[in-house]
Design an enzyme around this catalytic site. Structure first.
Site, PDB file in Angstrom:
ATOM      1  N   GLY A   1       0.772  -1.237   0.000  1.00 20.94           N
ATOM      2  CA  GLY A   1       0.000   0.000   0.000  1.00 20.94           C
ATOM      3  C   GLY A   1       0.804   1.288   0.000  1.00 20.94           C
ATOM      4  N   THR A   2       2.020   1.284  -0.543  1.00 22.57           N
ATOM      5  CA  THR A   2       2.771   2.560  -0.575  1.00 22.57           C
ATOM      6  C   THR A   2       2.133   3.527  -1.560  1.00 22.57           C
ATOM      7  OG1 THR A   2       4.343   1.848  -2.288  1.00 22.57           O
ATOM      8  CG2 THR A   2       4.955   1.420   0.028  1.00 22.57           C
ATOM      9  N   ASN A   3       1.510   3.002  -2.622  1.00 18.80           N
ATOM     10  CA  ASN A   3       0.784   3.901  -3.538  1.00 18.80           C
ATOM     11  C   ASN A   3      -0.463   4.461  -2.855  1.00 18.80           C
ATOM     12  OD1 ASN A   3       1.938   4.103  -6.396  1.00 18.80           O
ATOM     13  ND2 ASN A   3       2.172   1.949  -5.957  1.00 18.80           N
TER      14      ASN A   3
ATOM     15  N   ILE B   1      -7.716  -9.919 -11.562  1.00 18.93           N
ATOM     16  CA  ILE B   1      -8.252  -9.471 -12.855  1.00 18.93           C
ATOM     17  C   ILE B   1      -9.735  -9.145 -12.658  1.00 18.93           C
ATOM     18  CG2 ILE B   1      -8.608 -10.109 -15.286  1.00 18.93           C
ATOM     19  CD1 ILE B   1      -5.654  -9.951 -14.455  1.00 18.93           C
ATOM     20  N   LEU B   2     -10.118  -7.937 -13.029  1.00 19.44           N
ATOM     21  CA  LEU B   2     -11.509  -7.501 -12.825  1.00 19.44           C
ATOM     22  C   LEU B   2     -12.404  -8.007 -13.954  1.00 19.44           C
ATOM     23  CD1 LEU B   2     -10.529  -3.943 -11.684  1.00 19.44           C
ATOM     24  CD2 LEU B   2     -11.686  -5.663 -10.270  1.00 19.44           C
TER      25      LEU B   2
ATOM     26  N   ASN C   1      -5.276   2.534 -13.168  1.00 22.94           N
ATOM     27  CA  ASN C   1      -4.344   1.544 -12.621  1.00 22.94           C
ATOM     28  C   ASN C   1      -2.910   2.052 -12.757  1.00 22.94           C
ATOM     29  OD1 ASN C   1      -3.511  -1.151 -11.690  1.00 22.94           O
ATOM     30  ND2 ASN C   1      -2.793  -1.472 -13.788  1.00 22.94           N
TER      31      ASN C   1
ATOM     32  N   HIS D   1       0.982   0.795 -13.127  1.00 21.73           N
ATOM     33  CA  HIS D   1       1.731  -0.415 -13.494  1.00 21.73           C
ATOM     34  C   HIS D   1       3.216  -0.074 -13.527  1.00 21.73           C
ATOM     35  CE1 HIS D   1       2.395  -4.335 -15.325  1.00 21.73           C
ATOM     36  NE2 HIS D   1       3.214  -3.742 -16.152  1.00 21.73           N
TER      37      HIS D   1
HETATM   38  C1  GRF Z   1       3.382  -1.412  -7.388  1.00 22.49           C
HETATM   39  O1  GRF Z   1       4.647  -1.701  -7.917  1.00 22.49           O
HETATM   40  C2  GRF Z   1       2.377  -1.292  -8.489  1.00 22.49           C
HETATM   41  O2  GRF Z   1       2.905  -0.750  -9.671  1.00 22.49           O
HETATM   42  C3  GRF Z   1       2.021  -2.711  -8.723  1.00 22.49           C
HETATM   43  O3  GRF Z   1       1.962  -3.291  -7.428  1.00 22.49           O
HETATM   44  C4  GRF Z   1       2.826  -2.564  -6.583  1.00 22.49           C
HETATM   45  C5  GRF Z   1       2.030  -2.065  -5.419  1.00 22.49           C
HETATM   46  O4  GRF Z   1       2.864  -1.527  -4.512  1.00 22.49           O
HETATM   47  N1  GRF Z   1       0.761  -2.802  -9.416  1.00 22.49           N
HETATM   48  P1  GRF Z   1       2.211  -0.887  -3.190  1.00 22.49           P
HETATM   49  O5  GRF Z   1       1.324  -1.949  -2.572  1.00 22.49           O
HETATM   50  O6  GRF Z   1       1.431   0.311  -3.625  1.00 22.49           O
HETATM   51  O7  GRF Z   1       3.395  -0.539  -2.337  1.00 22.49           O
END
Ligand code: GRF
Length: 196
Positions: free
Chosen positions: A13-15, A93-94, A108, A110
């Site tokens: 969950g860093t994003n 996959i949704l 999304n 990626h």
């Molecule tokens: C990220 O590298 C994202 O691009 C990929 O999964 C990872 C999620 O990282 N889809 P985080 O859980 O947000 O740290």
């Protein structure tokens, strides 16, 4: 009026944290109104709790049937009334039914320069391992709209970096993740301001 952002996760969950922080510091005109994980042990759920954001687990263990799981996902998201849905490391996959329910509202992130190293089987560390193995000079990250295929929707923002000669998959993942956090916030702002 703050825009309503729902975030789907599967892992650290860093994003998600980048989105929460950007909203709280007013760098995004929005608020994270809910988090859904398909993994009960995702650390991102703790991040949501730390910020008093409601979270739900919709996983194979509590919804073994794919159709029921999709229905539960749609129901949970509809209750959040999101203006934008962010897949932030969501590794399921949704189904087309889900995409249709929220079309043009799902983005999304990626960890590659789509269309390279994207699609079925390319996720997480597998992406960076493939980039290093192929001897690519550049890698990076992409934010795109989600359509009914895997990693093929309209690209919103892409940013690249030069792969170092001594790069490892782990070092590349760390450097790409920094780009992800940056372009995810930029992409959310473009979407919320209808600049896409
Ligand atoms: C990220 O590298 C994202 O691009 C990929 O999964 C990872 C999620 O990282 N889809 P985080 O859980 O947000 O740290």
């Amino acid at each position: 009026m703050l825009k309503r952002i729902a975030v789907l996760i599967s892992g650290g969950g860093t994003n998600l944290q980048a989105v929460i922080d950007a909203c709280e510091s007013k760098r995004v005109p929005g608020q994270v109104v809910g988090v859904i994980s398909n993994k009960a042990d995702a650390y991102g759920l703790k991040r949501a709790d730390n910020h008093l954001i409601s979270s739900h687990v919709i996983s194979r263990s509590n919804y073994p049937d794919k159709k029921e799981r999709t229905k539960a996902l749609i129901k949970s998201l509809e209750s959040m009334k999101p203006d934008l849905i962010v897949l932030a490391g969501f590794l399921e996959i949704l189904q087309p039914e889900f995409i249709r329910a929220f079309s043009d509202k799902i983005i999304n992130i990626h960890p590659s320069l789509i269309p390279k190293y994207a699609g079925k089987g390319y996720y997480g560390m597998k992406v960076h391992e493939a980039v290093i193995k192929a001897g690519e000079a550049f890698s990076g990250a992409t934010v795109h709209f989600v359509d009914e295929h895997v990693d093929t929707g309209q690209i919103i923002i892409q940013e690249s970096l030069r792969v170092a000669s001594d790069e490892t998959p782990e070092s590349l993942q760390k450097r790409v993740l920094n780009i992800e956090h940056k372009i995810l916030i930029e992409s959310i702002n473009k979407c919320l301001r209808s600049e896409v």
